[in-house]
Design a protein around this motif. Structure first.
Motif, PDB file in Angstrom:
ATOM      1  N   PRO A   1      20.016   8.710   6.761  1.00  0.00           N
ATOM      2  CA  PRO A   1      18.708   7.493   6.798  1.00  0.00           C
ATOM      3  C   PRO A   1      19.085   6.408   5.654  1.00  0.00           C
ATOM      4  CG  PRO A   1      18.147   9.521   7.832  1.00  0.00           C
ATOM      5  CD  PRO A   1      19.031  10.047   6.815  1.00  0.00           C
ATOM      6  N   ALA A   2      18.772   5.701   5.821  1.00  0.00           N
ATOM      7  CA  ALA A   2      18.958   4.628   4.646  1.00  0.00           C
ATOM      8  C   ALA A   2      17.218   4.496   3.832  1.00  0.00           C
ATOM      9  CB  ALA A   2      19.316   2.953   4.916  1.00  0.00           C
ATOM     10  N   GLN A   3      17.561   4.096   3.461  1.00  0.00           N
ATOM     11  CA  GLN A   3      16.245   4.418   2.289  1.00  0.00           C
ATOM     12  C   GLN A   3      16.008   3.252   1.245  1.00  0.00           C
ATOM     13  OE1 GLN A   3      13.708   6.702   2.521  1.00  0.00           O
ATOM     14  NE2 GLN A   3      15.526   7.806   4.044  1.00  0.00           N
ATOM     15  N   PRO A   4      14.763   2.376   1.544  1.00  0.00           N
ATOM     16  CA  PRO A   4      14.328   1.314   0.482  1.00  0.00           C
ATOM     17  C   PRO A   4      14.933   1.461  -0.724  1.00  0.00           C
ATOM     18  CG  PRO A   4      12.214   1.921   1.696  1.00  0.00           C
ATOM     19  CD  PRO A   4      13.605   3.264   1.979  1.00  0.00           C
ATOM     20  N   THR A   5      14.760   0.219  -1.528  1.00  0.00           N
ATOM     21  CA  THR A   5      15.147  -0.197  -3.302  1.00  0.00           C
ATOM     22  C   THR A   5      14.557   0.898  -3.604  1.00  0.00           C
ATOM     23  OG1 THR A   5      14.909  -2.166  -3.426  1.00  0.00           O
ATOM     24  CG2 THR A   5      16.974  -1.700  -2.697  1.00  0.00           C
ATOM     25  N   PRO A   6      14.659   0.918  -5.290  1.00  0.00           N
ATOM     26  CA  PRO A   6      13.266   1.147  -6.090  1.00  0.00           C
ATOM     27  C   PRO A   6      12.149   0.079  -6.079  1.00  0.00           C
ATOM     28  CG  PRO A   6      15.602   2.107  -6.902  1.00  0.00           C
ATOM     29  CD  PRO A   6      16.296   1.271  -5.562  1.00  0.00           C
ATOM     30  N   PRO A   7      12.891  -0.886  -6.503  1.00  0.00           N
ATOM     31  CA  PRO A   7      11.859  -2.035  -6.375  1.00  0.00           C
ATOM     32  C   PRO A   7      10.970  -1.976  -5.065  1.00  0.00           C
ATOM     33  CG  PRO A   7      13.674  -2.810  -7.310  1.00  0.00           C
ATOM     34  CD  PRO A   7      13.852  -1.369  -6.575  1.00  0.00           C
ATOM     35  N   GLU A   8      11.294  -1.743  -3.813  1.00  0.00           N
ATOM     36  CA  GLU A   8      10.749  -2.057  -2.088  1.00  0.00           C
ATOM     37  C   GLU A   8      10.100  -0.891  -2.480  1.00  0.00           C
ATOM     38  OE1 GLU A   8      14.412  -4.512  -0.155  1.00  0.00           O
ATOM     39  OE2 GLU A   8      14.278  -1.978   0.147  1.00  0.00           O
ATOM     40  N   LEU A   9      10.382   0.394  -2.862  1.00  0.00           N
ATOM     41  CA  LEU A   9       9.291   1.437  -2.993  1.00  0.00           C
ATOM     42  C   LEU A   9       8.438   2.017  -3.736  1.00  0.00           C
ATOM     43  CD1 LEU A   9       9.861   4.548  -1.541  1.00  0.00           C
ATOM     44  CD2 LEU A   9      11.154   5.159  -3.804  1.00  0.00           C
ATOM     45  N   GLU A  10       9.018   1.290  -4.805  1.00  0.00           N
ATOM     46  CA  GLU A  10       7.503   0.938  -6.209  1.00  0.00           C
ATOM     47  C   GLU A  10       6.591   0.713  -5.170  1.00  0.00           C
ATOM     48  OE1 GLU A  10       4.391   1.063  -8.644  1.00  0.00           O
ATOM     49  OE2 GLU A  10       6.395   2.655  -8.905  1.00  0.00           O
ATOM     50  N   ARG A  11       6.715  -1.182  -4.685  1.00  0.00           N
ATOM     51  CA  ARG A  11       5.862  -1.913  -4.033  1.00  0.00           C
ATOM     52  C   ARG A  11       5.344  -0.965  -2.923  1.00  0.00           C
ATOM     53  NH1 ARG A  11       8.275  -6.885  -1.014  1.00  0.00           N
ATOM     54  NH2 ARG A  11       6.595  -6.863  -0.202  1.00  0.00           N
ATOM     55  N   VAL A  12       5.592   0.072  -2.365  1.00  0.00           N
ATOM     56  CA  VAL A  12       4.978   0.977  -1.215  1.00  0.00           C
ATOM     57  C   VAL A  12       4.094   1.545  -1.516  1.00  0.00           C
ATOM     58  CG1 VAL A  12       5.527   2.762   0.411  1.00  0.00           C
ATOM     59  CG2 VAL A  12       7.320   0.744   0.727  1.00  0.00           C
ATOM     60  N   ASN A  13       4.827   2.203  -2.611  1.00  0.00           N
ATOM     61  CA  ASN A  13       3.657   3.048  -3.034  1.00  0.00           C
ATOM     62  C   ASN A  13       2.537   2.644  -4.461  1.00  0.00           C
ATOM     63  OD1 ASN A  13       4.897   5.912  -3.460  1.00  0.00           O
ATOM     64  ND2 ASN A  13       7.037   5.164  -3.956  1.00  0.00           N
ATOM     65  N   GLU A  14       3.087   2.139  -4.165  1.00  0.00           N
ATOM     66  CA  GLU A  14       1.784   0.789  -5.054  1.00  0.00           C
ATOM     67  C   GLU A  14       0.652   0.603  -4.086  1.00  0.00           C
ATOM     68  OE1 GLU A  14       0.075  -3.354  -7.034  1.00  0.00           O
ATOM     69  OE2 GLU A  14       2.624  -3.129  -7.379  1.00  0.00           O
ATOM     70  N   ALA A  15       1.037   0.172  -3.046  1.00  0.00           N
ATOM     71  CA  ALA A  15       0.152   0.087  -1.788  1.00  0.00           C
ATOM     72  C   ALA A  15      -0.371   0.803  -1.087  1.00  0.00           C
ATOM     73  CB  ALA A  15       1.140  -0.318  -0.805  1.00  0.00           C
ATOM     74  N   LEU A  16      -0.103   2.464  -1.221  1.00  0.00           N
ATOM     75  CA  LEU A  16      -0.380   3.618  -0.483  1.00  0.00           C
ATOM     76  C   LEU A  16      -1.561   3.931  -1.720  1.00  0.00           C
ATOM     77  CD1 LEU A  16      -0.374   5.560   1.724  1.00  0.00           C
ATOM     78  CD2 LEU A  16       1.924   6.756   0.117  1.00  0.00           C
ATOM     79  N   ARG A  17      -1.041   3.495  -3.029  1.00  0.00           N
ATOM     80  CA  ARG A  17      -2.291   4.101  -4.002  1.00  0.00           C
ATOM     81  C   ARG A  17      -3.198   3.748  -3.593  1.00  0.00           C
ATOM     82  NH1 ARG A  17       2.304   4.394  -7.615  1.00  0.00           N
ATOM     83  NH2 ARG A  17       2.119   2.594  -8.517  1.00  0.00           N
ATOM     84  N   LYS A  18      -3.127   2.445  -3.595  1.00  0.00           N
ATOM     85  CA  LYS A  18      -4.722   1.678  -3.308  1.00  0.00           C
ATOM     86  C   LYS A  18      -5.421   1.674  -1.849  1.00  0.00           C
ATOM     87  CE  LYS A  18      -3.082  -3.001  -6.278  1.00  0.00           C
ATOM     88  NZ  LYS A  18      -2.622  -4.253  -5.776  1.00  0.00           N
ATOM     89  N   LEU A  19      -5.024   2.316  -1.263  1.00  0.00           N
ATOM     90  CA  LEU A  19      -5.378   2.346   0.368  1.00  0.00           C
ATOM     91  C   LEU A  19      -5.494   3.957   0.447  1.00  0.00           C
ATOM     92  CD1 LEU A  19      -5.484   1.990   2.933  1.00  0.00           C
ATOM     93  CD2 LEU A  19      -3.287   2.525   3.598  1.00  0.00           C
ATOM     94  N   LEU A  20      -4.678   4.915  -0.917  1.00  0.00           N
ATOM     95  CA  LEU A  20      -6.049   6.011  -1.100  1.00  0.00           C
ATOM     96  C   LEU A  20      -7.209   5.635  -1.654  1.00  0.00           C
ATOM     97  CD1 LEU A  20      -2.302   8.378  -1.795  1.00  0.00           C
ATOM     98  CD2 LEU A  20      -3.908   7.928   0.916  1.00  0.00           C
ATOM     99  N   ALA A  21      -7.091   5.351  -2.471  1.00  0.00           N
ATOM    100  CA  ALA A  21      -8.016   5.287  -3.342  1.00  0.00           C
ATOM    101  C   ALA A  21      -9.075   4.722  -3.412  1.00  0.00           C
ATOM    102  CB  ALA A  21      -7.820   4.380  -4.734  1.00  0.00           C
ATOM    103  N   GLN A  22      -9.380   3.424  -2.171  1.00  0.00           N
ATOM    104  CA  GLN A  22     -10.634   3.585  -0.967  1.00  0.00           C
ATOM    105  C   GLN A  22     -10.625   4.259  -0.283  1.00  0.00           C
ATOM    106  OE1 GLN A  22      -8.729  -0.130   0.672  1.00  0.00           O
ATOM    107  NE2 GLN A  22      -8.453  -1.693  -1.082  1.00  0.00           N
ATOM    108  N   GLN A  23      -9.399   5.359   0.490  1.00  0.00           N
ATOM    109  CA  GLN A  23     -10.326   5.875   1.223  1.00  0.00           C
ATOM    110  C   GLN A  23     -11.288   7.001   0.623  1.00  0.00           C
ATOM    111  OE1 GLN A  23      -6.984   6.939   3.607  1.00  0.00           O
ATOM    112  NE2 GLN A  23      -7.563   4.899   5.205  1.00  0.00           N
TER     113      GLN A  23
END
Length: 516
Positions: free
Chosen positions: A184-206
């Motif tokens: 399965p095709a995966q996000p590019t490294p910059p795209e994946l970094e954006r996903v991880n940054e958003a996920l870290r913020k969301l998890l820290a808020q919860q």
């Protein structure tokens, strides 16, 4: 008037109860379903199947002097009235229908007349790589119309993979197993970094306590890259494929072929308990089978034919050059598919054993009794008769069956059929009876020859004391009927390159053989 309304209400209540009862599938254990079939057939006792453990008291026979209690096979070119079949027309109009009737009734079961239609849809399309070859991968779902019996749903799952660097419609191999995307095709490294940054913020808020962990490990990403390395063929953290473990799919797409990975269990469960579900259960409205109805092998073959229906609508596929492949139980199903679905142009039948290319009349390794016991649901109920020690019809043996594996192979003629086995030393157990399968292939040669096809290039005498198996790695690949025993284990992978080269040779020679 009040009395009429009461009667009407009572009638609706009774009807509703009847519908509710009709919508509840029978739920048997495998043992209960097996006993139910024995009761329908009037079988009191079955002979136990032999053990694959050579040290067990009831171990399977591996003594060639005891292996052929029924040395003479039913002649595929003799009509039931005793007359010989001497022309292709006689085969197609008289003898072949007789064999089909016997094979359906006594071995794999009949298709019901009320099988509902299948509607295919593409649920996902992805640009991927198989090895270093770019492909288009599609996840397919074939929904079987269950409007007549909503209590059971059947959605056939398949994955179609087509190379993009090939001109024109491609040949395709339908492969029994599981429906999975290759990479399965995966996000590019910059795209994946954006996903991880958003996920870290969301998890820290919860959970604010997680911020301390993220601050302590600033390079940590909740989601790691799953991208496949095109040079190793694996995702990060997994070992690279070696030449011995390279998937057959890599060989196919590199050679310009496409493939379809077909999930058998999405068609019919691989157990006796599930026989009142799946496509068999749907057509029976959740009720147990009768002795002549289809088993799982025939159901999987039906599912492969429905995949071919879809492939005939795909302009990227050469629908006249579609093959079927399987190993072990799926090798049996692939051979059954070739026998009953004439649109498949070729088959790669891997290590299929009893119920596949192995002669049932051979007393060597896996036996008929092995399939009348634990794996009875692969076959028609009637097949159980040939393992019966005591029944209302008396005692029956494989010698009472009017057909055998050579007849099944003959039903594929004159189309391309490649029988594949490995060696016991590497795990393709003696249990599978490689010699018995070669004997069956030899015994099918006269039908191929009658229809003008080239065969193995060996004499037609299939008897055990006359037939000479070719050495391991010495393929008999000059004809439309082919054989090769590789030096690997319970797989057809070492034979895939030989299958592709063999099939490509016939493809280049002109239109592939078909049945009228």
């Amino acid at each position: 008037m009040k009395t009429i309304r009461c009667l009407a209400a009572l009638a609706l209540l009774v009807t509703g109860c009847a519908v509710a009862r009709a919508q509840a599938p029978v739920t048997f254990t495998a043992e209960q379903d097996h006993q139910n079939m024995m009761d329908q057939l009037g079988i009191k006792t079955l002979r136990p199947g032999p053990s694959g453990d050579e040290k067990a008291p009831n171990h399977a026979n591996y003594d060639e002097s005891k292996a052929n209690p029924y040395p003479d096979l039913p002649d595929p070119l003799t009509l039931k009235n005793g007359k010989k079949v001497t022309t292709p027309q006689q085969w197609w109009t008289e003898r072949r229908p007789q064999i089909v009737e016997d094979v359906e009734r006594e071995m794999y079961g009949r298709l019901p007349k009320n099988i509902p239609g299948v509607t295919w849809r593409v649920v996902l399309t992805d640009k991927e790589f198989v090895g270093r070859t770019p492909v288009i991968a599609k996840r397919l779902v074939g929904h079987v119309d269950n409007s007549a019996y909503p209590a059971i749903s059947v959605d056939i799952e398949a994955t179609e993979v087509i190379p993009v660097n090939v001109k024109g419609p491609v040949p395709v191999l339908v492969m029994f197993g599981q429906s999975v995307l290759p990479s399965p095709a995966q996000p590019t490294p910059p795209e994946l970094e954006r996903v991880n940054e958003a996920l870290r913020k969301l998890l820290a808020q919860q959970d604010p306590s997680l911020k301390e962990i993220f601050d302590k490990y600033p390079a940590y990403n909740p989601i790691a890259s799953q991208a496949v390395n095109p040079f190793t063929g694996r995702a990060p953290g997994l070992p690279a494929y070696t030449a011995d473990t390279l998937p057959a799919t890599n060989e196919l797409v590199a050679a310009g072929w496409g493939y379809v990975a077909l999930s058998t269990t999405s068609i019919q469960a691989d157990n006796g308990q599930g026989i009142t579900r799946g496509i068999i259960g749907l057509t029976n409205h959740g009720q147990p089978r009768t002795p002549e109805q289809w088993g799982a092998l025939r159901a999987w073959a039906w599912g492969a034919a429905r995949v071919l229906d879809y492939l005939e609508t795909d302009p990227s596929v050469n629908a006249r050059q579609v093959g079927i492949e399987g190993v072990s139980r799926y090798g049996k199903a692939a051979l059954v598919t070739m026998a009953f679905e004439p649109r498949f142009a070729m088959g790669l039948i891997g290590s299929s054993g009893e119920g596949g290319a192995k002669l049932s009349r051979r007393n060597f390794g896996e036996a008929v009794e092995s399939l009348t016991g634990g794996e009875y649901y692969w076959m028609a109920g009637n097949f159980m008769k040939y393992g019966a020690e005591d029944g209302k019809f008396g005692r029956k043996t494989p010698g009472d069956n009017p057909v055998d594996a050579h007849d099944l192979i003959a039903l594929a003629a004159p189309r391309l059929l490649f029988i594949s086995y490995g060696v016991p030393e590497k795990g393709d157990a003696k249990w599978l009876d490689q010699k018995g399968s070669f004997m069956a292939t030899v015994a099918a040669q006269p039908v191929y020859q009658l229809l003008g096809a080239k065969t193995l290039g060996v004499p037609n005498d299939y008897h055990a004391d006359k037939v000479q198996m070719p050495p391991v790695l010495h393929g008999l690949l000059d004809g439309q009927l082919a054989w090769r025993q590789h030096d690997g284990g319970h797989t057809d992978l070492p034979n895939v390159p030989y299958f592709i080269e063999w099939a490509d040779k016939w493809r280049a020679a002109g239109p592939l053989p078909v049945q009228p």
